[in-house]
Scaffold this active site. Structure first.
Site, short mmCIF file in Angstrom:
data_model
loop_
_atom_site.label_atom_id
_atom_site.label_comp_id
_atom_site.label_asym_id
_atom_site.label_seq_id
_atom_site.Cartn_x
_atom_site.Cartn_y
_atom_site.Cartn_z
N HIS A 75 45.03 48.44 44.36
CA HIS A 75 45.08 47.26 44.92
C HIS A 75 46.51 46.49 44.82
CE1 HIS A 75 44.01 43.01 46.17
NE2 HIS A 75 42.98 43.93 47.04
N GLU A 87 45.48 48.10 53.45
CA GLU A 87 45.85 46.55 53.06
C GLU A 87 47.24 46.21 53.04
OE1 GLU A 87 42.03 45.00 50.87
OE2 GLU A 87 43.38 45.33 49.53
P1 13P Z 1 40.61 38.94 51.69
O1 13P Z 1 39.54 39.38 52.33
O2 13P Z 1 40.29 37.50 50.82
O3 13P Z 1 41.95 38.70 52.42
O4 13P Z 1 41.09 40.05 50.69
C1 13P Z 1 41.33 41.25 51.12
C2 13P Z 1 41.32 42.15 49.79
O5 13P Z 1 42.12 41.95 49.00
C3 13P Z 1 40.10 43.30 49.73
O6 13P Z 1 40.60 43.98 48.48
#
Ligand code: 13P
Length: 254
Positions: free
Chosen positions: A96, A166
């Site tokens: 992450h 992400e």
């Molecule tokens: P948000 O949905 O708060 O932007 O976070 C996304 C995230 O980091 C999921 O792992």
């Protein structure tokens, strides 16, 4: 293939009682859903208790938010993949961006992926660029991240991994903007090509490619219908009952 929704609770909530309440809501909702598989990733201290609450239905799965890249030994404060498996996790988020900003490297992530698989945890591998430029250099960055994370991971495991795109610029309350379905579909196709080159076209049909970053009940419908992703990794809106239920309904009916 069912759509996958992963709730990354991050360092929330602050008490077991609140975690149980949130979880019970999700469990109730999930029993009414046919097309969505839900994976809750709470702080690790809550996994065992929530696992007990989920046992009767098994419609809601549990995952950890990270694991360490060693299997056992003198590592203060760390959690091994096997410990997480033994308290009830079936999945683990790896790489992450919030952990990469604290020093997690793709070499570490690669070891974690292999150890997760060895311990029967499905790795949810996060990739994504920090910023975008007009030259498209983020494509080669994403490719490098995926290939490093999967280095030495054979095709027998290809249906046991989840890739979560992400982009850092779209994550969290400081997100610069929201991704459009047009921007996202390009990345989904690109990731599929990387995986097809590595594992073969047939194998990649079973690999789930998810998106995470400011997903909410307003943008989720367009994203699920037009971007080619098979689900989402949701931070903030997974902590608000009503919003999360809304998101699940929208995905179920899309
Ligand atoms: P948000 O949905 O708060 O932007 O976070 C996304 C995230 O980091 C999921 O792992």
């Amino acid at each position: 293939m069912k759509k996958i929704v992963i709730a990354n609770w991050k360092m929330n909530p602050q008490s077991l009682r609140e975690a149980e309440d949130l979880f019970k809501n999700v469990k109730k909702k999930s029993s009414k859903l046919k097309k969505v598989k839900i994976i809750i990733c709470p702080p690790a201290v809550y996994i065992e208790r929530l696992r007990k609450l989920s046992e009767k239905t098994n419609t809601t799965f549990l995952g950890a938010q990270d694991c360490f890249y060693r299997e056992y030994g003198a590592w203060t404060g760390k959690l091994s993949p096997k410990m997480l498996r033994n308290v009830g996790a079936d999945f683990v988020i790896l790489g992450h961006s919030e952990l990469k900003s604290l020093g997690d490297t793709y070499d570490d992530i690669n070891i974690k992926v292999k150890l997760a698989l060895k311990n029967k945890l499905t790795p949810i591998i996060c990739v994504g660029e920090e910023n975008r430029d007009n030259q498209g250099t983020y494509f080669s960055m994403i490719e490098k991240q995926i290939l490093s994370a999967l280095s030495g991971v054979g095709s027998q495991f290809s249906d046991k991994i989840i890739i979560a795109y992400e982009p850092i610029w779209a994550v969290g309350k400081d997100a610069k903007k929201i991704i459009s379905p047009e921007e996202l579909i390009q990345i989904v196709i690109f990731i599929k090509k990387i995986l097809a080159d590595k594992y073969g076209v047939e194998k990649i049909k079973k690999i789930n490619i998810l998106y995470g970053g400011s997903v909410n009940f307003r943008n989720v419908e367009e994203l699920i219908q037009k971007s080619g992703v098979n689900g989402f990794l949701i931070g903030r809106d997974s902590l608000v009952y009503k919003n999360f239920n809304n998101i699940l309904d929208i995905i179920e009916n899309s």
